[in-house]
Structures are given as structure tokens and as C-alpha cells.
Design an enzyme around this catalytic site. Structure first.
Site, mmCIF file in Angstrom:
data_model
loop_
_atom_site.group_PDB
_atom_site.id
_atom_site.type_symbol
_atom_site.label_atom_id
_atom_site.label_comp_id
_atom_site.label_asym_id
_atom_site.label_seq_id
_atom_site.Cartn_x
_atom_site.Cartn_y
_atom_site.Cartn_z
ATOM 1 C CG ASP A 430 -1.947 1.029 1.318
ATOM 2 O OD1 ASP A 430 -2.291 1.586 0.249
ATOM 3 O OD2 ASP A 430 -2.435 1.312 2.432
ATOM 4 C CD GLU A 433 -0.054 5.828 -3.582
ATOM 5 O OE1 GLU A 433 0.397 5.989 -2.439
ATOM 6 O OE2 GLU A 433 -0.807 4.895 -3.891
ATOM 7 C CG ASP A 508 -8.302 4.125 -0.313
ATOM 8 O OD1 ASP A 508 -8.201 2.881 -0.188
ATOM 9 O OD2 ASP A 508 -7.533 4.930 0.228
HETATM 10 O O1 MIG Z 1 -3.988 5.996 4.221
HETATM 11 O O2 MIG Z 1 -3.922 0.747 5.571
HETATM 12 O O3 MIG Z 1 -5.888 1.910 0.092
HETATM 13 O O4 MIG Z 1 -6.903 -0.271 1.457
HETATM 14 O O5 MIG Z 1 -7.081 -0.100 4.256
HETATM 15 C C1 MIG Z 1 -4.814 4.861 4.183
HETATM 16 C C2 MIG Z 1 -5.101 1.474 5.660
HETATM 17 C C3 MIG Z 1 -3.971 3.614 4.151
HETATM 18 C C4 MIG Z 1 -5.071 2.837 2.150
HETATM 19 C C5 MIG Z 1 -5.471 1.598 1.401
HETATM 20 C C6 MIG Z 1 -6.551 0.887 2.159
HETATM 21 C C7 MIG Z 1 -6.056 0.537 3.529
HETATM 22 C C8 MIG Z 1 -5.619 1.798 4.262
HETATM 23 N N1 MIG Z 1 -4.591 2.494 3.489
#
Ligand code: MIG
Length: 848
Positions: A430, A433, A508
Site C-alpha cells: 500500500d 505512490e 480507495d
Molecule cells: O492511508 O492501511 O488503500 O486499502 O485499508 C490509508 C489502511 C492507508 C489505504 C489503502 C486501504 C487501507 C488503508 N490504506
């Protein structure tokens, strides 16, 4: 039809101040984080034209000296693929990390020159290069122009920005471009931007999403070509957004370098593109099951939800651990409760697979091993002055591994034993980016640097590769610690080629009807961009669905290549609604169970569809145009899709709707999966679809391999393989089988069996032939399930006569038997797997 255009957010991106704070706001288009403003091309610059001054033949093409001290290389990589590079003085030809295969054997080609034209031709394509002004035209072997430069602007550089203008006309459709918002499949008319962005609660008109794949296809006169703009900088695609006469693409910086590949079949373009950038691996079978996840499940929640699935006998393979499992968001650590042996034992005993999330940011915390090792070894991304860049993410001030360095990728990979030791089967990347809460535009400043010396790159250039290289590092972790296990990496950010390492989820999304609808063009375009393993958070991540929305979403969700229910933390949700299948009352629970069971029943078909994806780049979730490019009516169908080769899904994706129109592509006869009713292709039909009903149509003359439902993959041996068969004249299936878990297939441990069912006047013949027999199968018999047939008179193979029995159960359990269900006109025949004779089914009269 209303068409929300991404051009709206283009305006927002260029004029508004993008939100840079942590984006926990309620869904609102203005609040979605977007990157720094777009750069535009200078009209003056793009009107300057280049001239060819000299020509040299190369072993696979030509080198051209151009005016303005530039050089072009046009190289044939195959009979229908060419690489075009236009370079400034002193620059070298280039491959980004996207490219898997760099060495291509030069095809045979002819080179000829006339006054103002150079012609290169292979057996498949001709490339005509105009010398003054310089421009390129691609033709097929019949001399049809497939694609050509728009000569008014041509190609070149506007300062640092490489650009290419191409001619188009209003009949040309565009597909691909990786992950894009919008409700339409065809991207003609769109302004597309590529810069990986943490776009929490994005909307259909949000321009920048998480993943960048600068590849697209053009389709005109039923012929398709592909263009891959291999440039990792932020890039832009103006797809006839300004005029119907041209489109153009450009990047903020970097080299002008693109590949042209000719079809004419979309399928062939995709095969070429994935030869170039790599195919996905054969997936682990368990990863094709259902996954369940929530941000902020407690350890107790994880256990309880897992148990509830088993109690309710709703199939589930995998539980996900979101960021709370870590010790204060320190990567590669466990918080006590989530790391407890008891919890892992329980999940393992219930035969769950487990996936942990992982973030790239490493807490700036002297004494924490990751921070200490990374700092001592100089592994972090740097500020322009050479100091380490520090930015805020979940753990507070954090360091960012420089994944551009192989050494850092190795190091990162080597840390995964902390996860694997607890039995973790997959890793979910996650925030790659990379997202930085306190950075400008929610990421690092563009002048942060990666790599050293001649390998140094700016963040601007490297940005879109960050997730790609992290995915490679994660994939390596599996090679390191689980050398004979198929890796499962899930990522939010990709660049072209990342399909070699990871599956993609589309970040998201929001519990809104538009998002359910949008997931179809989004996923199918991702599929056309070389990434077959894709899915969206079922039910929507941000916000909460109501019962109706969840029911409709799980109906689609059961047919996603990557099928996972996942939802946002309660903190941000107005309604504290759970998003497990039983959270919406009995009716929705039953609906969920029905479709999840169907996915598990279809597992042999789904797995085989993935095998094809790994071999040819074939998408699993396909837009109708993929198989039906001769039928123009399919070019912009955005609310139906093919689930593999044979099944078409036409879901209800609008609130309150209980009926819909369905387009049936031309050239096939379609069978209503539920009623057996047949329809000629090339027409739009209307169907009722109450809440529990997902309209599904099957192509006539197809065989769909299915099996008995399991609560999780591998629960029961597959002793009986059922071929759900819809026969007109002849149906075939080439069935692949292996252990679905290890790499032993690379040593030949797999089977391929070719099945054929043929109608011959008054009888039907079934045959199966082994093509490869390297795997020790568990299949003992096949059940041929023939839909829509008359009662048989007799069934036999060579001299052995099959015996009639009284139920489906009986027929499945007893070889050389058959059962005819008069009610739904379905015939079941159990054929022993080692049958080497034809099975002949004789009927009483003519076909009904
Ligand atoms: O800033 O880890 O897209 O699937 O549950 C949010 C918490 C961070 C973004 C991900 C989402 C995940 C969440 N993450």
C-alpha cells in the site's frame, strides 16, 4: 448517455490548489488529492518540424539523422512490432524497467528509398517514413493505413517534453491506459494523465489515480494496434479531446520512445505487449478464492469474522491484516495481539490463508532495526543536498527506501521472514505512490533523488516506478524464503510491466453506485493494459453500502479476477455498517453465499482462464470488444463483461433497478444461464433481474469446467470434473491442471487434456485425449453435463453400456452412468477419466 468527463478534473488539477493534507474527508471531488498542475505543450514548439537529413540501415531497421541535431531509430522487433526512438544529440536508446524482453530477433525486412520516402516492410507491416517533414506511417500488408503521425505537429521535443501527434478520425476507439476513472470503456475524447496518486475516495472524473500504464490500443475498421509510450515521467494522453482529427501524448521529461504493435486482433496486440513487458505468473489457486478485509479489524475481529465464514459455510480463502497488525506502524514487526500464536494457530487450523499489508515508509526511530540498517547502509531516498528525505506517513516521520537500487530491493526482500514465519502467504503493498502526508501534493518533492552517480534519477522521473520496484522486491522475498511457492503480491501502484510481480487492486473506491458501474470499464481497460489480475474493494472502501448496493456488488464481485471485500475504518464512516456478507440481513447473506459458491464451483474454469492470461496476456475480465471487435456495437459497452472465454455477465449496477437491457454480440448464439433460453447474437434483449438475480449468458458451443463447492481451495480433492456444456455443433476445451501452488509445473508436472463434444446427426460423441500427462491428477471421472437436450436412448463407450441412475448425486459418484433430468432437460453422463474410447450418446428422435 451522460458522460462525466475527466476533463473536469483536468481543470481542477491545473487551477485548484490540490489538497495536501491527509485526505480523510468525506467523498467530494474537490477534496480528492491530485498532483501538481499539468504541464501543457507549447503550440509554437509543436509546430516546428523535423527533416530527415541522412539514412543508415541497421540490422533491424534504420537510423535517421534529423534536423535540430536529433536522431531517430526505427527498429523492427518482430514482423508486426516496431520501436521508435527520437533522441536528442548524445542520448542513447533506452528501455525502462517496464521492459521484460529486450532482445528480439530481427525479422526479415525490405528497405527502399524514394525521393521523399523511406519504406521498411516485413511480411506483416509496412512503415513509410516521410523525410520532409519527418513523419511515420504504419500500414498493414494490404496497404491500409493503420496509424500515422499528424503531420502538422508530428513528433519531437518541446523543451524537455517529448511528444507525438497522431492522426485519428471519429470512428477510432481507444482502450487501455491502465487504471482510469470514468463510466465509459472507450477513452476517446478523454484527457488522461499518468502520475501515481493516492486518490482516496476518487470519483469518476478524477484524473490521476494510483497506477500508470502508458499503453493504449486504437481500434478502427475492426483493426487494432497498440502504442506503448515507454516513459516513466508524468505523461499525458489527449485522446481526440481537442479535435476529432488528432490525438497526442507527451511527458514532462525523458526520452521519446514508443513501440507500435499491430494486431489486427486486439488479442494479438495484447500478446505482443505482454511479450515485451512480461506476463503474469501462474497464480496460486488459493489467491483466486474470496478474500476478506477491513481497515481496523481488531485481532478478535479477524478471528470472529473468519469463524463466522466457516460457521455459515460461506467459502473464503483469505483473511487480510491491515496496518494495525504492526507495532506502531513499524514495518516488519508485529503488535502483540496480531502476532499471537493463538490467533495464527486458529486461522491456520481453519485453513485460512493470510495476507499482511506493507507500507514502504520506515519509521524514523533510532534503535528500530529497519531504521538503523537502512541508515547505516545509505538506503534512503535523498534530498537534493544529499541528506535523507524525511516525510510523514502512518508511523510519523519516516524514511523511504530507494527501491531503484538492487541492493535495497534485496534488503527489503530479506526482511519478509518476519511475516513468513507467522505463516503469511501474501503481501499487500500500500501507499507506494509513495504517499507522504506532509509532502507537496501528498507525495515527495519532485527533486528528491533516487540512485547514485550515473544511475541517479529525480523523483519526477522515478515516481511512477516506485510501486513497481517495491513489488519486485516483495516478489523477491518469496523467491528467497519460499522458493517453490507461487508468490502473491498485491499492489496499489503499478507501472507498465508490474503484472510480472503483482496483482492490482484499484485503491480507495467509494460505496456509491457510480463506483460499482465504473469498476467494469476500469477493470476491463486494466485487462487490456496487460494486467489480468485486478479487483476493486467489494462494497466500496470509503463509506458504507446499503443492503441493495452490497448485494449487487457481491454479484459482480464474485466474478472479479481478484475478489476481495475490504472496507474503511469505522472512524471515517458515518454509518458503522459491517461489510461482511451477513451484515445486511438474511436475504443479502443468501445472495452473497449463492454467488460466492458459484465462484468456487467455477474454480477450474477460472483457474484455466488465469493460465491463459499467464500464457497469452488474455484478460480474465474482458470488455466485450475483446472477443467481438467485428461487432461495432460492442465498442463502448461499459456495463457488461466477459468472465473468461465463455460467460457474459450483465449485472445490475443501478439503484432500484430490477431489469435491464443486455446486448448479445453478433456471431454467437447465447444461452441464458438460468433458464436455458437461447438468443441469436446481434440484438439487445431485455431481462428481469430481481435483487438475487445476476444475468449471465453463455456462448453456445462452450464447455465450462466446474467442480463441487469447497469452503476453501484445497478442502476436497477434485475427483469429479463437471463440464457444463452448451452444445450446438461442436464444443472443445483444452484443460490445464497442476497443483496450483508450487513451481513444479516448470519441471513438467502438469496435464493438458483435450475434450471434445460433437453432435453427429442423432447422436453426440464425447472424447478426451491426453496431450500432456506430467501431473498426478486426482480426477477419477468427468461428468459431462449437457444442457438443453432430449432424453437419451442409450449411452455407450466401445462395448460398455452406461447405466441409467436416478439422481445427479448418483451419477457423479458412479462411473459409466447417466441421469436425465426431464424438468430442465439436462443430461449428466459420468465418464471414467481413463476412458480412451469415444462415448456415444444416442437419442430417440431428432434434436428437439
Ligand atoms: O492511508 O492501511 O488503500 O486499502 O485499508 C490509508 C489502511 C492507508 C489505504 C489503502 C486501504 C487501507 C488503508 N490504506
Amino acid at each position: 448517455m451522460h458522460k462525466p468527463s475527466k476533463n473536469v478534473s483536468r481543470l481542477i488539477a491545473t487551477t485548484a490548489i490540490a489538497a495536501t493534507v491527509f485526505s480523510a474527508q468525506a467523498p467530494n471531488v474537490l477534496a480528492v488529492t491530485q498532483p501538481h498542475p499539468d504541464k501543457e505543450l507549447s503550440q509554437e514548439a509543436v509546430q516546428e518540424q523535423l527533416v530527415v537529413e541522412d539514412v543508415k540501415q541497421l540490422d533491424n531497421g534504420v537510423m535517421l539523422d534529423l534536423s535540430s541535431d536529433q536522431q531517430a531509430f526505427i527498429r523492427l522487433f518482430s514482423e508486426d512490432m516496431a520501436k521508435v526512438s527520437i533522441l536528442k544529440e548524445g542520448e542513447e536508446e533506452y528501455f525502462s524497467e517496464a521492459i521484460k524482453k529486450k532482445d528480439w530477433a530481427a525479422p526479415e525486412f525490405d528497405l527502399s528509398q524514394a525521393d521523399n520516402e523511406i519504406t521498411l516492410s516485413t511480411k506483416e507491416i509496412t512503415i513509410k517514413i516521410k523525410k520532409e517533414p519527418f513523419g511515420i506511417k504504419f500500414l498493414d500488408k494490404e496497404g491500409n493505413v493503420i496509424n500515422e503521425d499528424y503531420m502538422q505537429n508530428g513528433a519531437g521535443y518541446d523543451g524537455e517534453k517529448p511528444y507525438v501527434y497522431k492522426k485519428t478520425d471519429k470512428d477510432e476507439a481507444f482502450y487501455g491506459f491502465g487504471e482510469q476513472g470514468g463510466l465509459e470503456l472507450n477513452q476517446r475524447g478523454e484527457s488522461i494523465g499518468m502520475f501515481n496518486t493516492d486518490a482516496y475516495a476518487y470519483q469518476p472524473d478524477t484524473k490521476y489515480l494510483y497506477t500508470s500504464i502508458p499503453f493504449f490500443m486504437g481500434l478502427k475498421d475492426e483493426k487494432a494496434y497498440g502504442i506503448f509510450f515507454d516513459n516513466t515521467n508524468r505523461s499525458y494522453f489527449e485522446m481526440a479531446s481537442e479535435s476529432d482529427d488528432y490525438y497526442y501524448f507527451y511527458a514532462d521529461d525523458g526520452k521519446l520512445n514508443y513501440y507500435f504493435m499491430y494486431g489486427p486482433e486486439i488479442e494479438d496486440v495484447l500478446d505482443q505487449y505482454t511479450e515485451l513487458t512480461g506476463k503474469m505468473d501462474k497464480p496460486a489457486k488459493w489467491s483466486l478464492g474470496l478474500h476478506q478485509s477491513k481497515w481496523e479489524y481488531t485481532a478478535e475481529d479477524i478471528e470472529r469474522v473468519a469463524e463466522t465464514y466457516r460457521e455459515k459455510e460461506i467459502p473464503l480463502d483469505t483473511m487480510h491484516f491491515d496496518i494495525d497488525y504492526m507495532d506502531e506502524y513499524r514495518v516488519f514487526t508485529w503488535a502483540d495481539k496480531f502476532g499471537s500464536e493463538a490467533l495464527h494457530q486458529k486461522l491456520d487450523n481453519m485453513n485460512f490463508h493470510k495476507i499482511t499489508i506493507n507500507d514502504p515508509a520506515v519509521k524514523k526511530d533510532p534503535g528500530y532495526f529497519m531504521y538503523d540498517e537502512g541508515t547505516a547502509n545509505d538506503y534512503w531516498a535523498k534530498n537534493p543536498d544529499g541528506t535523507n528525505f524525511v516525510g510523514e506517513v502512518w508511523p510519523g516521520d519516516s524514511m523511504f527506501p530507494d527501491f531503484s537500487k538492487e541492493e535495497v530491493r534485496e534488503w527489503w526482500a530479506s526482511k519478509h521472514d518476519v511475516l513468513f514465519d507467522k505463516g503469511i502467504d501474501g503481501v499487500w503493498n500500500d501507499m507506494n505512490e509513495p504517499a507522504v502526508f506532509d509532502g507537496p501534493y501528498h507525495t515527495m518533492p519532485l527533486d528528491v533523488t533516487f540512485g547514485e552517480d550515473e544511475n541517479q534519477r529525480s523523483h519526477a522521473e522515478y515516481h511512477n516506478l516506485y510501486g513497481h520496484d517495491e513489488a519486485e522486491a516483495t516478489y523477491k522475498a518469496f523467491e528467497m524464503y519460499k522458493p517453490n511457492t507461487r508468490p502473491f503480491v498485491l499492489t496499489r501502484d503499478m507501472f507498465a510491466g508490474s503484472q510480472r510481480y503483482a496483482a492490482l487492486w484499484t485503491g480507495d473506491n467509494v460505496s456509491e453506485w457510480d463506483h460499482l458501474q465504473m469498476s467494469i470499464p476500469m477493470n476491463t481497460n486494466i485487462g487490456l493494459s496487460g494486467v489480468p489480475f485486478v479487483g476493486n474493494d467489494i462494497g466500496g472502501f470509503a463509506g458504507r453500502p446499503d443492503a441493495e448496493m452490497f448485494a449487487r456488488w457481491i454479484e459482480v464481485g464474485a466474478f472479479l479476477p481478484f475478489s476481495r471485500i475490504h472496507y474503511d475504518s469505522d472512524k471515517k464512516a458515518a454509518v458503522k455498517q459491517g461489510q461482511e456478507p451477513w451484515s445486511f440481513g438474511e436475504e443479502v447473506e443468501d445472495i452473497s453465499k449463492k454467488y460466492i459458491e458459484m465462484r468456487y464451483k467455477l474454480m477450474p474454469y477460472l483457474y484455466n482462464t488465469f493460465i491463459e492470461a499467464s500464457e497469452d496476456g488474455t484478460p480474465v475480465q474482458q470488455p466485450l470488444v475483446y472477443q467481438f471487435q467485428e461487432d461495432e456495437n460492442t465498442y463502448n459497452i461499459s456495463d457488461q463483461f466477459m468472465f473468461g472465454e465463455s460467460m457474459m455477465i450483465a449485472p445490475v449496477i443501478k439503484e432500484g433497478q430490477t431489469e435491464r437491457d443486455v446486448y448479445l454480440p453478433e456471431g454467437e448464439t447465447w444461452v441464458d444461464y438460468w433458464t436455458g433460453e437461447e438468443f441469436k447474437g446481434g440484438q439487445t434483449i431485455h431481462t428481469e433481474a430481481e435483487l438475487s438475480h445476476l444475468p449471465i449468458y453463455v456462448k453456445k458451443d462452450s464447455m465450462i469446467p466446474t467442480r463441487e463447492v469447497q469452503q476453501y481451495t484445497g478442502e476436497k480433492p477434485m475427483e469429479n470434473l463437471v463440464f457444463d456444456t452448451y452444445l450446438e455443433e461442436e464444443a472443445t476445451y483444452s484443460f490445464y491442471e497442476d497443483d496450483g501452488a508450487t513451481l513444479d509445473h516448470k519441471d513438467g508436472e502438469y496435464n493438458i487434456t483435450n475434450f471434445k463434444v460433437e453432435r453427429k446427426g442423432k447422436h453426440i460423441e464425447f472424447t478426451n485425449k491426453n496431450e500432456v500427462t506430467g501431473y498426478d491428477t486426482e480426477i477419477e471421472s468427468y461428468t459431462l453435463k449437457l444442457n438443453g437436450e432430449n432424453a437419451p436412448k442409450k449411452i455407450k463407450a466401445a462395448r460398455s453400456k452406461y447405466k441409467e441412475v436416478d439422481s445427479i448425486k448418483e451419477v457423479k459418484e458412479n462411473q459409466e452412468t447417466y441421469f436425465y433430468n426431464e424438468e430442465d432437460e439436462t443430461l449428466y453422463v459420468n465418464v471414467p477419466a481413463d476412458e480412451d474410447k469415444k462415448v456415444k450418446i444416442q437419442f430417440k428422435g431428432k434434436k428437439k
